[in-house]
Design a protein around this motif. Structure first.
Motif, PDB file in Angstrom:
ATOM      1  N   PRO A 108       0.805  -1.230   0.000  1.00  0.00           N
ATOM      2  CA  PRO A 108       0.000   0.000   0.000  1.00  0.00           C
ATOM      3  C   PRO A 108       0.837   1.280   0.000  1.00  0.00           C
ATOM      4  O   PRO A 108       0.377   2.305  -0.502  1.00  0.00           O
ATOM      5  CB  PRO A 108      -0.809  -0.114   1.298  1.00  0.00           C
ATOM      6  N   VAL A 116      -5.646   5.611  -3.557  1.00  0.00           N
ATOM      7  CA  VAL A 116      -6.141   4.930  -2.356  1.00  0.00           C
ATOM      8  C   VAL A 116      -7.404   5.614  -1.847  1.00  0.00           C
ATOM      9  O   VAL A 116      -8.389   4.957  -1.489  1.00  0.00           O
ATOM     10  CB  VAL A 116      -5.048   4.919  -1.261  1.00  0.00           C
ATOM     11  N   LYS A 163      -2.422   2.433   4.774  1.00  0.00           N
ATOM     12  CA  LYS A 163      -1.453   2.807   3.740  1.00  0.00           C
ATOM     13  C   LYS A 163      -0.047   3.003   4.294  1.00  0.00           C
ATOM     14  O   LYS A 163       0.944   2.683   3.638  1.00  0.00           O
ATOM     15  CB  LYS A 163      -1.892   4.095   3.036  1.00  0.00           C
TER      16      LYS A 163
END
Length: 288
Positions: A108, A116, A163
């Motif tokens: 991520p 995202v 993330k």
């Protein structure tokens, strides 16, 4: 022994880097401080003193932005430290699939923040999003993650943790792999178990890595803008507005001097929070 000639030679090598640093960082910083005291556009400026700062603090959404910024920064930093530490312990163990898990955890971080944000905006849709549809399968009525003022900021914070936890995990792994194996062998000989090894060896000797994660995550949280803007735009209302998103809204409205003053305030806020915290948490670092 250093001679005068070698000193001049060393200084000459530093000049290109110093020039680039001055042009790309020092000069823009000084100009930002200057233009924060002006009313300006792309062609002209007028000196107005502290009026921009006064108007910025009169912004009715500012107190909400300050509160949200601190909540967001400390929640995301805390979760990244805890989850990153636990993942690092797992991924430095004898787990067979640890290489795959490392890649999955770090992936991520490589994805665009805007991408995202857009993806999770779709996933968190109250009726058509995959998250709520999955919850409905087990009889749970999922909330409006981004449309409910009570959930919006926390929802964005959790996505930010998803993330960014990969970077925290990598830092922790590096710190743990630098711990000599002899320490673990010694505690095992003394009859200690894995929990004793974690408490008395891994945790204290990973303190430099922990401090680095705290500082980096806190700076990132205080300065976050793009993920919030992509997912909620600061809404609903002002419920997920951060200082950075308030500044951007001032830019959008054409108040360039006012928004520049906001950037200076944000810069000072980060410095005021981070530098004392850095001095505090690095006092007790354990040297190997």
């Amino acid at each position: 022994m250093l001679t005068k000639k070698s000193g001049v030679y060393s200084l000459t090598l530093l000049l290109p880097a110093a020039a680039i640093y001055g042009i790309l960082f020092i000069y823009p910083t000084l100009m930002s401080f200057f233009f924060s005291f002006t009313r300006w556009n792309l062609t002209e400026w007028t000196w107005i003193g502290f009026d921009n700062f006064r108007m910025f603090f009169e912004e009715r959404a500012l107190m909400i932005g300050f509160r949200n910024t601190f909540i967001f920064a400390f929640v995301t930093a805390g979760l990244k430290v805890v989850i990153g530490l636990l993942l690092a312990v797992l991924l430095t163990s004898q787990l067979r699939t640890k290489d795959f898990v490392r890649s999955a955890v770090f992936f991520p971080t490589l994805v665009s923040t805007i991408a995202v944000g857009i993806a999770f905006s779709v996933l968190m849709h109250p009726s058509q999003g995959l998250i709520n549809q999955t919850l409905a399968l087990v009889g749970i009525n999922g909330p409006d993650w981004l449309g409910n003022p009570s959930y919006a900021l926390l929802s964005v914070a959790l996505v930010d943790v998803w993330k960014g936890v990969g970077i925290a995990t990598v830092i922790f792994i590096a710190g743990m792999m630098s711990i000599p194996k002899d320490y673990y062998e010694a505690i095992q000989i003394d009859g200690g178990n894995k929990m004793d090894a974690f408490k008395h060896i891994t945790l204290p000797l990973s303190r430099p890595a922990t401090n680095a994660v705290i500082i980096l995550a806190l700076i990132g949280g205080l300065r976050t803008f793009d993920l919030v803007w992509a997912m909620t735009g600061g809404g609903p209302g002002f419920s997920s507005d951060l200082i950075a998103s308030i500044i951007y809204k001032q830019y959008q409205a054409g108040f360039y001097g006012l928004s520049t003053a906001g950037n200076v305030i944000l810069f000072l806020l980060v410095a005021i929070v981070v530098f004392p915290l850095y001095r505090l948490i690095t006092r007790k670092e354990v040297d190997l």
